[in-house]
Design an enzyme around this catalytic site. Structure first.
Site, mmCIF file in Angstrom:
data_model
loop_
_atom_site.group_PDB
_atom_site.id
_atom_site.type_symbol
_atom_site.label_atom_id
_atom_site.label_comp_id
_atom_site.label_asym_id
_atom_site.label_seq_id
_atom_site.Cartn_x
_atom_site.Cartn_y
_atom_site.Cartn_z
ATOM 1 N N ASN A 72 -53.630 -40.070 -39.880
ATOM 2 C CA ASN A 72 -53.748 -40.955 -38.713
ATOM 3 C C ASN A 72 -52.533 -40.890 -37.785
ATOM 4 O O ASN A 72 -52.649 -41.181 -36.601
ATOM 5 C CB ASN A 72 -54.083 -42.394 -39.115
ATOM 6 C CG ASN A 72 -53.045 -43.026 -39.997
ATOM 7 O OD1 ASN A 72 -52.209 -42.333 -40.567
ATOM 8 N ND2 ASN A 72 -53.077 -44.331 -40.129
ATOM 9 N N LYS A 97 -46.516 -32.418 -48.230
ATOM 10 C CA LYS A 97 -47.966 -32.175 -48.179
ATOM 11 C C LYS A 97 -48.586 -33.001 -47.062
ATOM 12 O O LYS A 97 -48.726 -34.213 -47.184
ATOM 13 C CB LYS A 97 -48.646 -32.568 -49.502
ATOM 14 C CG LYS A 97 -50.092 -32.078 -49.553
ATOM 15 C CD LYS A 97 -50.948 -32.792 -50.552
ATOM 16 C CE LYS A 97 -51.690 -33.954 -49.937
ATOM 17 N NZ LYS A 97 -52.541 -33.614 -48.781
ATOM 18 N N PRO A 98 -48.941 -32.363 -45.942
ATOM 19 C CA PRO A 98 -49.634 -33.112 -44.885
ATOM 20 C C PRO A 98 -51.084 -33.360 -45.299
ATOM 21 O O PRO A 98 -51.595 -32.699 -46.203
ATOM 22 C CB PRO A 98 -49.566 -32.166 -43.685
ATOM 23 C CG PRO A 98 -49.423 -30.800 -44.261
ATOM 24 C CD PRO A 98 -48.763 -30.933 -45.602
ATOM 25 N N ALA A 99 -51.737 -34.297 -44.633
ATOM 26 C CA ALA A 99 -53.164 -34.530 -44.886
ATOM 27 C C ALA A 99 -53.935 -33.249 -44.575
ATOM 28 O O ALA A 99 -53.599 -32.538 -43.628
ATOM 29 C CB ALA A 99 -53.664 -35.670 -44.024
ATOM 30 N N GLY A 110 -50.592 -43.647 -47.282
ATOM 31 C CA GLY A 110 -52.029 -43.398 -47.369
ATOM 32 C C GLY A 110 -52.726 -44.597 -47.973
ATOM 33 O O GLY A 110 -52.216 -45.730 -47.912
ATOM 34 N N SER A 111 -53.864 -44.332 -48.581
ATOM 35 C CA SER A 111 -54.679 -45.425 -49.089
ATOM 36 C C SER A 111 -54.051 -46.049 -50.337
ATOM 37 O O SER A 111 -53.345 -45.387 -51.096
ATOM 38 C CB SER A 111 -56.075 -44.901 -49.426
ATOM 39 O OG SER A 111 -55.981 -43.936 -50.446
ATOM 40 N N GLU A 162 -46.263 -46.477 -48.742
ATOM 41 C CA GLU A 162 -46.761 -47.223 -47.578
ATOM 42 C C GLU A 162 -48.268 -47.170 -47.667
ATOM 43 O O GLU A 162 -48.864 -46.142 -47.361
ATOM 44 C CB GLU A 162 -46.297 -46.572 -46.270
ATOM 45 C CG GLU A 162 -44.804 -46.461 -46.100
ATOM 46 C CD GLU A 162 -44.134 -47.812 -45.934
ATOM 47 O OE1 GLU A 162 -44.823 -48.815 -45.692
ATOM 48 O OE2 GLU A 162 -42.897 -47.854 -46.063
ATOM 49 N N LEU A 163 -48.878 -48.274 -48.097
ATOM 50 C CA LEU A 163 -50.308 -48.227 -48.413
ATOM 51 C C LEU A 163 -51.132 -49.009 -47.387
ATOM 52 O O LEU A 163 -50.715 -49.160 -46.255
ATOM 53 C CB LEU A 163 -50.503 -48.736 -49.846
ATOM 54 C CG LEU A 163 -49.589 -48.040 -50.871
ATOM 55 C CD1 LEU A 163 -49.780 -48.603 -52.263
ATOM 56 C CD2 LEU A 163 -49.797 -46.534 -50.870
ATOM 57 N N CYS A 179 -52.569 -48.451 -40.306
ATOM 58 C CA CYS A 179 -52.445 -49.410 -41.404
ATOM 59 C C CYS A 179 -51.933 -50.752 -40.909
ATOM 60 O O CYS A 179 -51.986 -51.736 -41.634
ATOM 61 C CB CYS A 179 -51.556 -48.840 -42.500
ATOM 62 S SG CYS A 179 -50.032 -48.170 -41.866
ATOM 63 N N GLU A 197 -60.358 -53.182 -46.045
ATOM 64 C CA GLU A 197 -59.798 -52.551 -44.861
ATOM 65 C C GLU A 197 -60.908 -51.742 -44.172
ATOM 66 O O GLU A 197 -61.471 -50.838 -44.773
ATOM 67 C CB GLU A 197 -58.655 -51.623 -45.316
ATOM 68 C CG GLU A 197 -57.706 -51.255 -44.226
ATOM 69 C CD GLU A 197 -56.568 -50.357 -44.714
ATOM 70 O OE1 GLU A 197 -56.616 -49.859 -45.850
ATOM 71 O OE2 GLU A 197 -55.632 -50.155 -43.926
#
Ligand code: ADP
Length: 491
Positions: free
Chosen positions: A159, A182-184, A235-236, A257-258, A291, A394
């Protein structure tokens, strides 16, 4: 996409391991899609666990010399990286918009915020200082020094394809750590361009590695390696918890950071027009896929009608479309299954008595090339209640529920009624109310009369299931540093 870049070399599609641009060990690749058209824009190396271990080995080998350099030296390289990134602004924003779908203006805003992280940590590395303690033993001296934690793994989401890279990797480099990033899988191109610029800036071989590809395989290799001493993840909550559990075995440092489910409270003394404009800016930023987006809107009864009307007026101005169209202010969602999730939340809310004020479905009439894009209309639901999914879960999409309340205590209780604790917002002009509510909200970040809370100087992070640790600010360096205590006997 390639033809649009001024600097063709920024279009990298291979992994970056120990200064080499590297295909997957099994030669496999995967497609990166443009979410606004459902078209393939690139094929990128699909790296696996083996490749990740090679990157970890490279980062481990590079650590002794990188960590021994002076902070001033490392700061100069970071500064160079900052300048090269700054000069590549247009290309980077183009990559971001193509792979994430966000409107170009939002890419520019992300760029400005994200590049500032590099500048900040280039400076901040030189402020890492130890302590000499007031000893309780006349014949001994006690000191504290700070040292880089070692090889850091960073895992970033789609995002914010750019600013998540800078906020994780710049402080690691400044502290003297080496990186395996590691990028998305949806947004590797921006991250690979950043590695190319780091290489040009003189970041030595092995200090900065990027592995794109199979998330579970790469994640497992990172988690299991004893050489990786820290894992930073955005991420999630679901994946974050899994990674935390995995890191237990090697007792890694972790920063997480979720997810969030941000409350946005509008008190009866608020500037209603400003609250409405701000809530729309927050809830629909990146099509609701951040987020810290305002997720649950609580408005005090006397001003509810006026506020809802003002919100709808603001939402009506949003223009849905592809990110490269300069008129677009609301882009697509990242993937088709995200549409299903948002639609599920909206339908559930309607079934339970919610009322659509605007939107409510995918747009009927987008023209080529956007007819196959992953779009959902900006949606506002009034008469929302806490038994709806949209209250508890969410949504991560452009759907905003509005709840009404009578008393301040009720609003705070509803706001805190979430497993998440990332960002919370409220609007009031009453100073004592502002202090009281800011202290009562169980969130890591609070915006009072303002939603633009992110900056390189301020600590970003959450409480409860929203995460651990803080990024940015003077606190952000600590995540990459170990404290070492040294006692010296004077004999
Ligand atoms: P989202 O639902 O926003 O995509 P994810 O948590 O799935 O959030 O993704 C955030 C990051 O986590 C991405 O880089 C993704 O590739 C990565 N990821 C997903 N699953 C795993 C996993 N099993 N191990 C490591 N990283 C993962």
């Amino acid at each position: 996409l390639l033809s649009r870049l001024k600097d063709k070399d920024l279009a990298q599609t291979l992994g970056y391991i120990g200064d080499e641009w590297t295909p997957a060990s099994d030669g496999s690749t995967y497609p990166v899609m443009d979410p606004s058209t459902d078209e393939e824009i690139a094929r990128v190396a699909n790296l696996k666990g083996r490749d990740t271990n090679a990157a970890i080995a490279a980062a481990h080998a590079a650590f002794p010399s990188w960590s021994k350099r002076t902070a001033k030296d490392r700061g100069a390289i970071l500064r160079k990286w900052y300048e090269l990134v700054l000069a590549a602004q247009d290309d980077i924003c183009t990559l971001m918009t193509f792979e994430s779908g966000k409107p170009f203006k939002e890419s520019q805003a992300e760029f400005v915020g994200g590049v500032a992280s590099i500048e900040w940590f280039a400076e901040q590395g030189r402020r890492v200082e130890g302590d000499i303690l007031q000893t309780v033993h006349g014949d001994r001296r006690q000191l504290v020094i700070k040292q880089p934690v070692g090889v850091c793994a960073s895992i970033t989401p789609w995002n914010f394809p750019f600013s998540m890279v800078t906020r994780k990797n710049a402080p690691a480099l400044a502290a003297g750590c080496t990186i395996v990033h590691k990028p998305a899988e949806q947004t590797p191109l921006t991250a690979l361009a950043m590695a190319k610029l780091a290489q040009r800036a003189g970041v030595p071989a092995g200090v900065y590695n990027v592995v794109s590809g199979d998330a579970a395989a790469i994640g497992n290799a990172m988690v299991q390696s004893d050489l990786v001493r820290k894992l930073g993840f955005t991420g999630s909550t679901r994946v974050g918890k899994m990674l935390m559990a995995g890191c237990a075995d090697t007792v890694k440092r972790i920063s997480m950071e979720l997810g969030g489910n941000a409350p946005f409270i509008v008190f009866d003394d608020a500037d209603v027009q400003s609250a409405a404009a701000n809530v729309v800016a927050s809830a629909f930023r990146n099509a609701g896929q951040t987020c810290i987006c305002a997720n649950r809107i609580f408005v005090q009864e006397p001003i509810a009608e006026e506020f809802e009307q003002a919100v709808v007026d603001n939402v009506r101005k949003l223009k849905l479309g592809g990110g490269m169209d300069p008129k677009t202010t609301l882009g697509p969602l990242i993937a088709p299954n995200a549409i299903e999730r948002v639609k599920g939340h909206v339908d559930d809310a309607l079934a339970q008595g919610g009322r659509v004020l605007i939107g409510g479905s995918s747009p009927p009439d987008l023209q080529a090339p956007y007819s196959k894009g992953y779009f959902f209309q900006p949606t506002v639901i009034a008469d929302a209640t806490p038994n709806m999914k949209i209250y508890r879960e969410e949504t991560f999409g452009p759907a905003m529920p509005v709840f009404r309340f009578k008393y301040d205590e009720e609003a705070v209780k509803l706001a805190n009624d979430s497993e998440y604790g990332l960002a919370g917002y409220f609007f009031t002009t009453d100073l004592s109310r502002a202090w009281r509510v800011a202290e009562q909200l169980q969130y890591g970040m609070i915006g009072v009369n303002e939603v633009g809370i992110t900056s390189e100087v301020a600590p970003f992070g959450g409480v409860k299931h929203s995460g651990l640790g803080r990024e940015h600010g003077k606190y952000g360096m600590d995540e990459f540093l170990e404290i070492k205590y040294i006692q010296m006997g004077l004999g």
